[in-house]
Design a protein around this motif. Structure first.
Motif: not given
Length: 130
Positions: A56-60
């Protein structure tokens, strides 16, 4: 007892087994066996959610948060001998420290593969320690 069915799983099981051998004596007590089973089951329960959060953080795209989450998962993986997962997380952490957020889709696919393999290995061994 489950058995490893893929060569990668056999290597992962061997890595985790080697790490656990570093943590307990050759003839572990029932308390040590129970502790190892809890450690392995805890990793198996928590690692997928930790990897999902990292994805999720990578996508963010927030490098600071990616670095922190990758560091956390790296430590958990290293503690139980999941070296392939720990290595991947170290690479993600290093890139994020440099301000680079790796391609989310490719990195997430690799992360899912490594977490799945680590969890399979851990669950195979958790049965031995239970």
């Amino acid at each position: 007892m489950e058995t490893a069915t893929q060569p990668e799983d056999e290597a992962r099981v061997a890595g985790v087994r080697a790490r656990l051998a570093d943590l307990v004596e050759a003839d572990p007590s029932p308390a040590e066996l129970a502790l190892m089973a809890r450690l392995l089951n805890s990793f198996a329960a928590k690692a997928p959610a930790s990897a999902d959060e990292l994805a999720r953080l990578l996508r963010q795209g927030d490098a600071g948060l990616v670095r922190e989450q990758a560091h956390s998962l790296k430590g958990s993986a290293a503690n139980i001998g999941a070296t392939d997962l720990a290595t991947l997380c170290a690479r993600i952490e290093d890139q994020a420290r440099a301000g680079i957020v790796a391609d989310p889709e490719t990195t997430t696919a690799h992360l899912e593969l490594e977490v799945g393999g680590a969890v399979r290995a851990v669950l195979i061994l958790a049965g031995e320690y239970a």
